[in-house]
Design an enzyme around this catalytic site. Sequence first.
Site, short mmCIF file in Angstrom:
data_model
loop_
_atom_site.label_atom_id
_atom_site.label_comp_id
_atom_site.label_asym_id
_atom_site.label_seq_id
_atom_site.Cartn_x
_atom_site.Cartn_y
_atom_site.Cartn_z
N LYS A 5 59.10 26.95 57.90
CA LYS A 5 58.38 27.63 58.97
C LYS A 5 59.23 27.58 60.24
O LYS A 5 59.81 26.54 60.54
CB LYS A 5 57.06 26.91 59.21
CG LYS A 5 55.85 27.79 59.18
CD LYS A 5 54.58 26.99 59.09
CE LYS A 5 53.42 27.81 59.60
NZ LYS A 5 52.13 27.28 59.23
N GLU A 22 36.07 25.72 53.81
CA GLU A 22 34.85 25.67 54.63
C GLU A 22 33.61 25.35 53.80
O GLU A 22 32.72 24.62 54.26
CB GLU A 22 34.67 26.98 55.40
CG GLU A 22 35.67 27.19 56.54
CD GLU A 22 37.05 27.66 56.11
OE1 GLU A 22 37.23 27.95 54.90
OE2 GLU A 22 37.96 27.72 56.95
N ARG A 48 32.02 32.00 55.71
CA ARG A 48 32.31 31.72 54.32
C ARG A 48 31.38 30.64 53.74
O ARG A 48 31.21 30.55 52.54
CB ARG A 48 33.77 31.24 54.26
CG ARG A 48 34.25 31.03 52.91
CD ARG A 48 35.74 30.97 52.88
NE ARG A 48 36.33 32.30 52.93
CZ ARG A 48 37.63 32.52 52.87
NH1 ARG A 48 38.46 31.52 52.76
NH2 ARG A 48 38.10 33.74 52.90
#
Length: 629
Positions: free
Chosen positions: A280, A364, A392
């Site tokens: 990254k 979640e 969600r």
Amino acid sequence: MSNFLPTIKSPADVKKLTLPQLTELAQEIRERLIQSVAKTGGHIGPNLGVVELTIAMHYVFDTPKDSFVFDVSHQAYVHKLLTGREDRFDTIRQPGGLNGFMLRAESEHDSFGAGHAGTALSAALGMAVARDMSGGDEHIVALAGDAAFTCGISYEALNNVAAQTKRLIIVLNDNEWSIDKNVGAIASYFHKIVTHPSFTYLHDRATDLISRFGGKAGKHLQRKAEESVKGLLGPSMLFEEFGLDYYGPIDGHDLPLLVNTFQFLKAQNRPVVLHAITQKGRGFQPAIDKQKKFHGLGPYDPETGHTAVVGQKTYSEIFAETLVKLATNDSKVVAITAAMPNGTALDVFRPAHPTRYFDVGIAEEHAVIFAAGLATKGYKPFCAIYSTFLQRAFDPIVHDVALQELPVVFCMDRGGLSGDDGPTHHGLFDISYLRCVPNLVHMVPKDEDELADMMQTALLHNGPVAIRYPRGTGPGTAVKAQPVALEFGKAEVVQDGHDVVLFGLGALLPMAEAVAAELSRLGLSVAVVNPRFVKPIDRDVVERYGRTCGLVITFEDHVLAGGFGSLVLETLSAAEIDVPVVRVGWPDQFIEHGKVDALREKYGISVAGAMRAAEPYLKSLLEERLAAR
Ligand SMILES: Cc1ncc(C[n+]2csc(CCOP(=O)(O)OP(=O)(O)O)c2C)c(N)n1
């Protein structure tokens, strides 16, 4: 530096370049990303990590015939640059400009929109099955980060892949980071694969073979790699158990190797996973040094990575600091985040109470049911989940928390319009989707201090509670040393009056106050109420003002459908009070990305908008009320 990028009008132009030229193109793209995102803000780190992967994918495959599905799709900037949007790239996330994520409406090359994690594999499998059923021959390539594999949905998709299609390519873009360091057993598992000494050996050999023999060697290499990795990891290899052929890990920055590997994978008649190791922030030292910060951020200095210092504390910080206090006073308080320690500011909680801090990954649903389990044993879980991501977990909220009346507190950050990120990230639905759930208390603070008080109120309440607060900073109200519980279910009357009543929910209270000032100037007596509680709504206050006033105006940073204003209407109707109600809030449509103030103005969520909406009632109201005096 070369200047290929402006000549890339579509992926066909990528295919015209030689392998060495592709490497130069990668350089150009990195430079462009760093310079451009420095001005617009955005997901710089993830995109710098997928430069070579995206180039290689476009070199080997043919979008839009072939489909690329990117998980979250925050790493689709390079894809945008290569698919005819280079000339508009500087507008990304700006009002009227390119969206920061894949958007079907934006380009035929964006086969699937996203913004929430974990959807790529399911969507790609759907496309693959559709292709198979209609006899197509196109390729479907899903690119998902290692953190996408902390999402349950990814495994629900994997569970179905082998049974449902023979051809699907999944690229696991493994950089060991979610926004924070990736967590859990799957992160350790990927780590074990990539740190195995044989990986370096395999990779060196692979690069060597490819540079010597080109395409043929690629096939040979893949077979070798496959055998070796299988040998290394034994028959319980995760993806193999799901019926996919696993290839890798390979260096996700080695363009020739990637091109060869994709060419090989394209020819396979089996579902496959390519494990690519990437870094990254590659090519931009500040992003490599500060992975978390550079996952996604506002404008920065392209040389140093410095960002403007924000003086005032955000709502997230106030939330986290308050939770530290609550946990210090009460050993049953625990904090849960679903991969957002930075965004929710629970970073602050982690060192203060390390044994009561849980980052569960991008999960979640699990977070909520896990909290429910903790609550059954007397703990007081505070789940810090953005309003948009909590969508969600709707069923766990209903079925596991509310139905059992468990005292879980949902701290919904980014409640309201999120701005630059756009429709996938606006937190505009939580009042609607939560107020229909029995047993659930829902509060909205007007400022930072009230947020702290609401958290204390939630702690004392023996049942589920949700608190929504906006992104960024509030009015800057000083927070008391210790929070104090609010009177349960009671609104705050900010200003009394008897002609018009304005309910300003949360961050929109100042707007209600400004409208009150305008109406007062017309000679009307105006009441202003800070509702504090959406549920239970303060019926006394609503009914009292509904009876005395000739007009009710509600303000909410939420959709009108099923929102706070709807609730006021329902409350008045139930009490058979017939008074006009003007509701100020978001219309029944998905709101584009942009600057919050400008979007509010556009959709009439402003002082002027409220005055326009109230106008049809004002003339008769003024006549009636002034005549009565
Ligand atoms: C359901 C959901 N929860 C949380 C997020 C916030 N989020 C955006 S990107 C991200 C991390 C993604 O990591 P990974 O998939 O490994 O991709 P990388 O950024 O490392 O390339 C998270 C947690 C989200 N987009 N969706």
